[in-house]
Design a protein around this motif. Sequence first.
Motif, PDB file in Angstrom:
ATOM      1  N   ASN A 132       1.851 -13.267  11.855  1.00  0.00           N
ATOM      2  CA  ASN A 132       1.492 -13.379  10.448  1.00  0.00           C
ATOM      3  C   ASN A 132       1.273 -11.974   9.883  1.00  0.00           C
ATOM      4  O   ASN A 132       0.198 -11.380  10.072  1.00  0.00           O
ATOM      5  CB  ASN A 132       0.231 -14.224  10.282  1.00  0.00           C
ATOM      6  CG  ASN A 132      -0.130 -14.437   8.843  1.00  0.00           C
ATOM      7  OD1 ASN A 132       0.612 -14.082   7.937  1.00  0.00           O
ATOM      8  ND2 ASN A 132      -1.289 -15.028   8.616  1.00  0.00           N
ATOM      9  N   PRO A 133       2.261 -11.415   9.179  1.00  0.00           N
ATOM     10  CA  PRO A 133       2.112 -10.044   8.679  1.00  0.00           C
ATOM     11  C   PRO A 133       1.299  -9.930   7.392  1.00  0.00           C
ATOM     12  O   PRO A 133       1.024  -8.822   6.944  1.00  0.00           O
ATOM     13  CB  PRO A 133       3.560  -9.619   8.421  1.00  0.00           C
ATOM     14  CG  PRO A 133       4.257 -10.880   8.071  1.00  0.00           C
ATOM     15  CD  PRO A 133       3.592 -11.946   8.919  1.00  0.00           C
ATOM     16  N   LYS A 134       0.890 -11.057   6.793  1.00  0.00           N
ATOM     17  CA  LYS A 134       0.218 -10.993   5.485  1.00  0.00           C
ATOM     18  C   LYS A 134      -1.057 -10.153   5.484  1.00  0.00           C
ATOM     19  O   LYS A 134      -1.230  -9.312   4.607  1.00  0.00           O
ATOM     20  CB  LYS A 134      -0.073 -12.400   4.969  1.00  0.00           C
ATOM     21  CG  LYS A 134       1.147 -13.089   4.432  1.00  0.00           C
ATOM     22  CD  LYS A 134       0.813 -14.440   3.863  1.00  0.00           C
ATOM     23  CE  LYS A 134       2.095 -15.117   3.407  1.00  0.00           C
ATOM     24  NZ  LYS A 134       1.870 -16.458   2.923  1.00  0.00           N
ATOM     25  N   PRO A 135      -1.986 -10.331   6.438  1.00  0.00           N
ATOM     26  CA  PRO A 135      -3.221  -9.540   6.364  1.00  0.00           C
ATOM     27  C   PRO A 135      -2.988  -8.034   6.427  1.00  0.00           C
ATOM     28  O   PRO A 135      -3.546  -7.292   5.614  1.00  0.00           O
ATOM     29  CB  PRO A 135      -4.039 -10.021   7.565  1.00  0.00           C
ATOM     30  CG  PRO A 135      -3.489 -11.363   7.898  1.00  0.00           C
ATOM     31  CD  PRO A 135      -2.053 -11.326   7.509  1.00  0.00           C
ATOM     32  N   ILE A 136      -2.148  -7.587   7.354  1.00  0.00           N
ATOM     33  CA  ILE A 136      -1.919  -6.142   7.476  1.00  0.00           C
ATOM     34  C   ILE A 136      -1.153  -5.607   6.268  1.00  0.00           C
ATOM     35  O   ILE A 136      -1.434  -4.516   5.779  1.00  0.00           O
ATOM     36  CB  ILE A 136      -1.200  -5.788   8.804  1.00  0.00           C
ATOM     37  CG1 ILE A 136      -1.165  -4.273   9.028  1.00  0.00           C
ATOM     38  CG2 ILE A 136       0.207  -6.315   8.841  1.00  0.00           C
ATOM     39  CD1 ILE A 136      -2.408  -3.713   9.582  1.00  0.00           C
ATOM     40  N   CYS A 137      -0.204  -6.384   5.741  1.00  0.00           N
ATOM     41  CA  CYS A 137       0.577  -5.937   4.588  1.00  0.00           C
ATOM     42  C   CYS A 137      -0.269  -5.880   3.322  1.00  0.00           C
ATOM     43  O   CYS A 137      -0.159  -4.931   2.547  1.00  0.00           O
ATOM     44  CB  CYS A 137       1.790  -6.852   4.390  1.00  0.00           C
ATOM     45  SG  CYS A 137       3.038  -6.647   5.680  1.00  0.00           S
ATOM     46  N   ILE A 138      -1.126  -6.856   3.123  1.00  0.00           N
ATOM     47  CA  ILE A 138      -2.017  -6.831   1.960  1.00  0.00           C
ATOM     48  C   ILE A 138      -3.007  -5.674   2.080  1.00  0.00           C
ATOM     49  O   ILE A 138      -3.298  -4.981   1.106  1.00  0.00           O
ATOM     50  CB  ILE A 138      -2.720  -8.190   1.790  1.00  0.00           C
ATOM     51  CG1 ILE A 138      -1.690  -9.246   1.359  1.00  0.00           C
ATOM     52  CG2 ILE A 138      -3.864  -8.104   0.785  1.00  0.00           C
ATOM     53  CD1 ILE A 138      -2.197 -10.658   1.371  1.00  0.00           C
ATOM     54  N   GLY A 139      -3.493  -5.428   3.289  1.00  0.00           N
ATOM     55  CA  GLY A 139      -4.395  -4.296   3.512  1.00  0.00           C
ATOM     56  C   GLY A 139      -3.706  -2.962   3.235  1.00  0.00           C
ATOM     57  O   GLY A 139      -4.291  -2.077   2.601  1.00  0.00           O
ATOM     58  N   LEU A 140      -2.460  -2.808   3.704  1.00  0.00           N
ATOM     59  CA  LEU A 140      -1.721  -1.566   3.446  1.00  0.00           C
ATOM     60  C   LEU A 140      -1.470  -1.372   1.956  1.00  0.00           C
ATOM     61  O   LEU A 140      -1.593  -0.255   1.430  1.00  0.00           O
ATOM     62  CB  LEU A 140      -0.384  -1.583   4.199  1.00  0.00           C
ATOM     63  CG  LEU A 140      -0.445  -1.355   5.707  1.00  0.00           C
ATOM     64  CD1 LEU A 140       0.905  -1.636   6.345  1.00  0.00           C
ATOM     65  CD2 LEU A 140      -0.896   0.064   6.008  1.00  0.00           C
ATOM     66  N   ALA A 141      -1.131  -2.445   1.248  1.00  0.00           N
ATOM     67  CA  ALA A 141      -0.891  -2.353  -0.196  1.00  0.00           C
ATOM     68  C   ALA A 141      -2.179  -1.963  -0.923  1.00  0.00           C
ATOM     69  O   ALA A 141      -2.149  -1.155  -1.859  1.00  0.00           O
ATOM     70  CB  ALA A 141      -0.344  -3.672  -0.726  1.00  0.00           C
ATOM     71  N   ALA A 142      -3.305  -2.524  -0.490  1.00  0.00           N
ATOM     72  CA  ALA A 142      -4.588  -2.187  -1.113  1.00  0.00           C
ATOM     73  C   ALA A 142      -4.933  -0.709  -0.893  1.00  0.00           C
ATOM     74  O   ALA A 142      -5.374  -0.025  -1.822  1.00  0.00           O
ATOM     75  CB  ALA A 142      -5.693  -3.084  -0.563  1.00  0.00           C
ATOM     76  N   VAL A 143      -4.711  -0.213   0.320  1.00  0.00           N
ATOM     77  CA  VAL A 143      -4.973   1.200   0.606  1.00  0.00           C
ATOM     78  C   VAL A 143      -4.078   2.093  -0.255  1.00  0.00           C
ATOM     79  O   VAL A 143      -4.526   3.101  -0.806  1.00  0.00           O
ATOM     80  CB  VAL A 143      -4.775   1.489   2.117  1.00  0.00           C
ATOM     81  CG1 VAL A 143      -4.753   2.984   2.399  1.00  0.00           C
ATOM     82  CG2 VAL A 143      -5.861   0.813   2.937  1.00  0.00           C
ATOM     83  N   ALA A 144      -2.801   1.711  -0.386  1.00  0.00           N
ATOM     84  CA  ALA A 144      -1.877   2.505  -1.199  1.00  0.00           C
ATOM     85  C   ALA A 144      -2.329   2.548  -2.659  1.00  0.00           C
ATOM     86  O   ALA A 144      -2.332   3.617  -3.279  1.00  0.00           O
ATOM     87  CB  ALA A 144      -0.468   1.935  -1.101  1.00  0.00           C
ATOM     88  N   LEU A 145      -2.717   1.400  -3.196  1.00  0.00           N
ATOM     89  CA  LEU A 145      -3.188   1.375  -4.587  1.00  0.00           C
ATOM     90  C   LEU A 145      -4.452   2.194  -4.774  1.00  0.00           C
ATOM     91  O   LEU A 145      -4.607   2.911  -5.770  1.00  0.00           O
ATOM     92  CB  LEU A 145      -3.410  -0.064  -5.044  1.00  0.00           C
ATOM     93  CG  LEU A 145      -2.140  -0.868  -5.325  1.00  0.00           C
ATOM     94  CD1 LEU A 145      -2.471  -2.333  -5.570  1.00  0.00           C
ATOM     95  CD2 LEU A 145      -1.400  -0.274  -6.499  1.00  0.00           C
ATOM     96  N   ILE A 146      -5.370   2.117  -3.830  1.00  0.00           N
ATOM     97  CA  ILE A 146      -6.602   2.905  -3.910  1.00  0.00           C
ATOM     98  C   ILE A 146      -6.280   4.395  -3.875  1.00  0.00           C
ATOM     99  O   ILE A 146      -6.829   5.177  -4.656  1.00  0.00           O
ATOM    100  CB  ILE A 146      -7.576   2.507  -2.776  1.00  0.00           C
ATOM    101  CG1 ILE A 146      -8.131   1.102  -3.043  1.00  0.00           C
ATOM    102  CG2 ILE A 146      -8.695   3.523  -2.634  1.00  0.00           C
ATOM    103  CD1 ILE A 146      -8.874   0.496  -1.880  1.00  0.00           C
ATOM    104  N   LEU A 147      -5.363   4.807  -2.977  1.00  0.00           N
ATOM    105  CA  LEU A 147      -4.980   6.219  -2.918  1.00  0.00           C
ATOM    106  C   LEU A 147      -4.314   6.676  -4.213  1.00  0.00           C
ATOM    107  O   LEU A 147      -4.584   7.783  -4.692  1.00  0.00           O
ATOM    108  CB  LEU A 147      -4.039   6.459  -1.732  1.00  0.00           C
ATOM    109  CG  LEU A 147      -4.667   6.431  -0.350  1.00  0.00           C
ATOM    110  CD1 LEU A 147      -3.589   6.536   0.726  1.00  0.00           C
ATOM    111  CD2 LEU A 147      -5.674   7.562  -0.205  1.00  0.00           C
TER     112      LEU A 147
END
Length: 160
Positions: A132-147
């Motif tokens: 299930n790649p959803k948790p890691i992908c959503i986390g990576l997207a959130a980190v990118a937006l924060i940066l």
Amino acid sequence: MKNKWNVTIDGNQHEIIYTPGFIKGKRTVDGVGTIVQNTNWFMRLFDEAFEVDGKTLHLTAIGNKVDLAVDGIYMNSQKPYVPFKTVPSWINILSGALLLSGMATGGLIGLLIGVIFGILLITQSVSPKRDNPKPICIGLAAVALILQILFLFLTFNLSR
């Protein structure tokens, strides 16, 4: 950069070459070329099965890592072949959104953050290690937006 393998099947030697192109690549088997189509919008990604002397081989690529699987084993890495999952459409949309938000928030550096994290999203979504790649992908997207947002605030504070 060409990738070249010599494969012996039933005592016959075969030369397999992959030559990357800008949009499409070229697979050459014993001098006969075939176009290889990417399956992703943003990076080189494919898992192409083809037959040589009745044996199915798999030419695979994620980014710059190109390998050939023969008898279920990759030639370069000597690891077992695992088929790629297809990239979910929501990953492509999220990667594109990161690129656009990077351009809107931080110019070139924001765009670079979007590109890097977009590639990470794609590679994590096709990884055979993840069910299930959803948790890691959503986390990576959130980190990118924060940066990207932090970079936007940093540029506003430095311009004062």
